[in-house]
Design an enzyme around this catalytic site. Structure first.
Site, PDB file in Angstrom:
ATOM      1  N   PHE A 168     -24.551 -58.751  13.976  1.00 51.15           N
ATOM      2  CA  PHE A 168     -24.622 -57.150  13.421  1.00 51.15           C
ATOM      3  C   PHE A 168     -23.060 -56.641  13.099  1.00 51.15           C
ATOM      4  O   PHE A 168     -22.377 -55.740  13.350  1.00 51.15           O
ATOM      5  CB  PHE A 168     -25.125 -56.149  14.596  1.00 51.15           C
ATOM      6  CG  PHE A 168     -26.567 -56.580  14.892  1.00 51.15           C
ATOM      7  CD1 PHE A 168     -27.621 -56.342  14.136  1.00 51.15           C
ATOM      8  CD2 PHE A 168     -26.752 -57.347  16.166  1.00 51.15           C
ATOM      9  CE1 PHE A 168     -28.868 -56.439  14.700  1.00 51.15           C
ATOM     10  CE2 PHE A 168     -28.163 -57.785  16.710  1.00 51.15           C
ATOM     11  CZ  PHE A 168     -29.123 -57.371  15.948  1.00 51.15           C
TER      12      PHE A 168
ATOM     13  N   LEU B 240     -25.709 -41.800   5.931  1.00 49.67           N
ATOM     14  CA  LEU B 240     -26.752 -40.620   5.330  1.00 49.67           C
ATOM     15  C   LEU B 240     -25.737 -40.169   4.231  1.00 49.67           C
ATOM     16  O   LEU B 240     -25.578 -38.904   3.807  1.00 49.67           O
ATOM     17  CB  LEU B 240     -26.731 -39.227   6.272  1.00 49.67           C
ATOM     18  CG  LEU B 240     -28.008 -39.791   7.138  1.00 49.67           C
ATOM     19  CD1 LEU B 240     -28.124 -38.568   8.028  1.00 49.67           C
ATOM     20  CD2 LEU B 240     -29.355 -39.917   6.569  1.00 49.67           C
TER      21      LEU B 240
ATOM     22  N   ASP C  19     -17.349 -77.080   7.370  1.00 46.90           N
ATOM     23  CA  ASP C  19     -17.604 -76.700   5.964  1.00 46.90           C
ATOM     24  C   ASP C  19     -17.522 -77.763   5.331  1.00 46.90           C
ATOM     25  O   ASP C  19     -16.890 -78.428   5.150  1.00 46.90           O
ATOM     26  CB  ASP C  19     -16.947 -75.420   5.626  1.00 46.90           C
ATOM     27  CG  ASP C  19     -17.650 -74.546   4.372  1.00 46.90           C
ATOM     28  OD1 ASP C  19     -17.987 -73.390   4.879  1.00 46.90           O
ATOM     29  OD2 ASP C  19     -17.914 -75.194   3.362  1.00 46.90           O
TER      30      ASP C  19
ATOM     31  N   CYS D 194     -25.699 -58.148   2.208  1.00 50.97           N
ATOM     32  CA  CYS D 194     -26.668 -58.007   3.213  1.00 50.97           C
ATOM     33  C   CYS D 194     -27.846 -57.109   2.995  1.00 50.97           C
ATOM     34  O   CYS D 194     -28.896 -57.551   2.725  1.00 50.97           O
ATOM     35  CB  CYS D 194     -25.882 -57.813   4.565  1.00 50.97           C
ATOM     36  SG  CYS D 194     -24.667 -58.894   5.024  1.00 50.97           S
TER      37      CYS D 194
HETATM   38  C1  UGA Z   1     -24.380 -54.568   6.975  1.00 49.70           C
HETATM   39  C2  UGA Z   1     -24.907 -54.001   8.217  1.00 49.70           C
HETATM   40  O1  UGA Z   1     -24.350 -52.643   8.455  1.00 49.70           O
HETATM   41  C3  UGA Z   1     -24.442 -54.934   9.529  1.00 49.70           C
HETATM   42  O2  UGA Z   1     -25.012 -54.097  10.597  1.00 49.70           O
HETATM   43  C4  UGA Z   1     -24.976 -56.136   9.373  1.00 49.70           C
HETATM   44  O3  UGA Z   1     -24.634 -56.862  10.360  1.00 49.70           O
HETATM   45  C5  UGA Z   1     -24.200 -56.898   7.993  1.00 49.70           C
HETATM   46  O4  UGA Z   1     -24.960 -55.970   6.932  1.00 49.70           O
HETATM   47  C6  UGA Z   1     -25.002 -58.198   8.100  1.00 49.70           C
HETATM   48  O5  UGA Z   1     -26.305 -58.167   7.785  1.00 49.70           O
HETATM   49  O6  UGA Z   1     -24.307 -59.223   8.085  1.00 49.70           O
HETATM   50  P1  UGA Z   1     -22.322 -54.843   5.393  1.00 49.70           P
HETATM   51  O7  UGA Z   1     -23.108 -55.704   4.666  1.00 49.70           O
HETATM   52  O8  UGA Z   1     -20.914 -55.145   5.961  1.00 49.70           O
HETATM   53  O9  UGA Z   1     -23.032 -54.720   6.896  1.00 49.70           O
HETATM   54  O10 UGA Z   1     -22.153 -53.231   5.036  1.00 49.70           O
HETATM   55  P2  UGA Z   1     -22.584 -51.729   5.374  1.00 49.70           P
HETATM   56  O11 UGA Z   1     -21.474 -50.920   6.259  1.00 49.70           O
HETATM   57  O12 UGA Z   1     -23.793 -51.759   5.885  1.00 49.70           O
HETATM   58  O13 UGA Z   1     -22.630 -51.109   3.973  1.00 49.70           O
HETATM   59  C7  UGA Z   1     -23.470 -51.487   2.866  1.00 49.70           C
HETATM   60  C8  UGA Z   1     -23.561 -50.496   1.549  1.00 49.70           C
HETATM   61  O14 UGA Z   1     -24.074 -49.426   2.161  1.00 49.70           O
HETATM   62  C9  UGA Z   1     -22.101 -50.411   1.134  1.00 49.70           C
HETATM   63  O15 UGA Z   1     -22.242 -50.661  -0.337  1.00 49.70           O
HETATM   64  C10 UGA Z   1     -21.774 -48.921   1.499  1.00 49.70           C
HETATM   65  O16 UGA Z   1     -20.971 -48.315   0.719  1.00 49.70           O
HETATM   66  C11 UGA Z   1     -23.488 -48.141   1.224  1.00 49.70           C
HETATM   67  N1  UGA Z   1     -23.305 -47.086   2.151  1.00 49.70           N
HETATM   68  C12 UGA Z   1     -23.342 -47.174   3.586  1.00 49.70           C
HETATM   69  C13 UGA Z   1     -23.767 -45.906   1.347  1.00 49.70           C
HETATM   70  O17 UGA Z   1     -23.997 -45.951   0.256  1.00 49.70           O
HETATM   71  N2  UGA Z   1     -23.885 -44.673   2.377  1.00 49.70           N
HETATM   72  C14 UGA Z   1     -23.745 -44.843   3.738  1.00 49.70           C
HETATM   73  O18 UGA Z   1     -24.100 -43.623   4.252  1.00 49.70           O
HETATM   74  C15 UGA Z   1     -23.321 -46.145   4.112  1.00 49.70           C
END
Ligand code: UGA
Length: 458
Positions: free
Chosen positions: A153, A269, A30, A279
């Site tokens: 992912f 959902l 880094d 992301c």
């Molecule tokens: C996301 C993807 O899920 C990963 O598969 C991907 O690898 C990653 O981005 C990336 O591109 O590096 P992440 O950003 O860690 O992962 O978070 P998520 O679990 O996807 O949640 C994202 C947002 O959606 C959060 O704010 C969460 O609270 C919200 N969310 C999630 C909802 O509002 N409702 C849901 O049903 C699920």
């Protein structure tokens, strides 16, 4: 295999730590000296469950090292994982300047053949540009520098688990020998044969990951397509919630039944404040911009974004409706991270909500189990509390902005006793309304009926 990981952010550290723990010799680099100093002392700049164990073990076994000397790490490696950030620019495009910088460096310093792997999330066709930059900066006469795409992912909060026990590994290549080399790198994970630093040999996941080999363009597209579809599911659930509110239905009942159809699936959902983090929001934007650039109308994703932004407004309106006047009220907020089990507050709906509440004239006291330090930097005018009870103490309303399990398990009777008004607005549909009602709370959530307290005088 000697591996250099460029960029020791969240993706780089998980990638480097996990590759080292399955037997590779890894150097993470880094340009941020302070970060590398911290890592060398065995400390992590981020909170990610299990990562401390993985990194400590790999360092102890001599498989993992850290350096600011990117050029030396590149030169000494056979394989380079590019894990630098691709943040959004003003217009929504991904900023690829860090990738370009790394490409120029690799092209200039490489003296032996190397496999250069994009792990950062990038728009389709970046691999082609990367190849070109490597060729040009190695003056067309340098060693063989092959390029592959290997999107991650990983989900924050479960990233180590996701890396070591994935459902799929996608590699984008343009020849068979590159695919074979990548398969060799991942063999322990593909066969699930390694000394797992997370589970001490008692890994519960038995299914073997799918190994998918595609073109580089497809692999790049798969990443944006996956994240955008997840975002789409969330926005769909959020519109359903709004409909349920108007029609006196319950969104949890609806999404549960809908999700039981295996063609739809139960995940992503969950209605509420919407998606945040580094992301989903940026990937939806970048995907949209890329589609525009090639003349494809992806208006569907514009709606996904619009619906998501609207969720904060919807929450503010719920708060206004419940409190009548927001100005001068004391509001406790539980949760600052963009989701549970992380300290990441980037593009966090919780932070955005708090900013809006401050603009409305409320005084906010907030608490998060992990994100306090990071939140302090972005929310200087908010009183950060030592625990959830302090945030609730004397409050006219308590808002749940992140679905930490800890908040479900609070002693809600104790919370009830100290609040000025026993009003809970659940921005993540974390709690059960009826239970809250019987404890004497007024309870408001998304897509479920508002409940007045059982003891309230009407
Ligand atoms: C996301 C993807 O899920 C990963 O598969 C991907 O690898 C990653 O981005 C990336 O591109 O590096 P992440 O950003 O860690 O992962 O978070 P998520 O679990 O996807 O949640 C994202 C947002 O959606 C959060 O704010 C969460 O609270 C919200 N969310 C999630 C909802 O509002 N409702 C849901 O049903 C699920």
């Amino acid at each position: 295999m000697r591996i250099a990981v460029i960029g020791s952010g969240y993706v780089g550290l998980v990638t480097g730590g996990c590759l080292a723990s399955i037997g590779h010799e890894v150097v993470c680099t880094d340009s941020d000296e302070a970060k590398i100093d911290l890592l060398r002392k065995g400390k992590l700049p981020i909170f990610e469950p299990g990562l401390d164990t993985v990194v400590a073990r790999a360092m102890h076994e001599g498989q993992l090292a850290f350096t600011v000397d990117v050029a030396a790490a590149v030169e000494a490696s056979d394989v380079i994982f590019i894990c630098v950030g691709t943040p959004p620019m003003e217009n929504g495009d991904a900023d690829l300047s860090a990738i370009d910088q790394v490409a120029r460096l690799i092209g200039t310093v490489a003296r032996s053949p190397k496999l250069v792997i994009e792990k950062s999330t990038v728009p389709a066709q970046t691999g082609q540009k990367l190849k070109q930059a490597l060729r040009v900066y190695s003056r067309n006469a340098g060693p063989l520098l092959r390029v592959a795409s290997n999107s991650e992912f990983l989900r924050e909060g479960t990233a180590v688990e996701d890396f070591l026990h994935p459902e799929r590994i996608v590699v984008g290549v343009d020849n068979e020998s590159t695919a074979a080399d990548l398969k060799e790198i991942y063999r322990p994970i593909i066969e699930q044969q390694f000394d797992c630093p997370l589970h001490d040999g008692r890994c519960h996941k038995t299914a073997m990951p799918e190994w998918l080999v595609t073109t580089i363009n497809s692999a790049e597209l798969i990443k944006h397509a996956s994240n955008s579809f997840l975002a789409l599911k969330i926005s769909y659930a959020n519109v359903l919630a709004e409909l349920c509110e108007k029609l006196d239905a319950n969104v949890d009942e609806v999404t549960r039944a809908v999700g039981l159809d295996p063609r739809i699936g139960p995940h992503f959902l969950k209605a509420g404040l919407g998606f945040g983090g580094f992301c989903l929001p940026k990937d939806v934007q970048a995907f949209l911009r890329m589609a525009e650039r090639v003349g494809v109308d992806f208006g569907l994703l514009r709606e996904v974004e619009r619906i998501n932004k609207q969720q904060i407004n919807r929450m503010i309106e719920k708060i206004r409706h419940a409190l009548w006047v927001i100005r001068g009220k004391r509001i406790g907020v539980l949760g600052l991270a963009f989701k549970p089990n992380t300290d990441d507050v980037r593009f966090s709906p919780a932070v955005e909500l708090i900013r809006r509440l401050l603009l409305e004239g409320a005084s906010v006291r907030a608490y998060d189990p992990a994100a306090m330090e990071k939140a302090r930097a972005v929310l200087p005018n908010v009183e950060l509390c030592e625990n959830a009870y302090q945030a609730a103490n004397g409050a006219d309303a308590l808002v749940i902005a992140t679905e930490w399990a800890d908040f479900r398990d609070l002693d809600w009777e104790k919370v009830h006793a100290t609040m000025a008004r026993q009003l809970v607005l659940d921005g993540r549909n974390l709690l059960q309304g009826e239970a809250m009602k019987s404890l004497g709370f007024e309870y408001v959530s998304f897509g479920r009926p508002d409940l007045a307290a059982e003891t309230a005088v009407v």
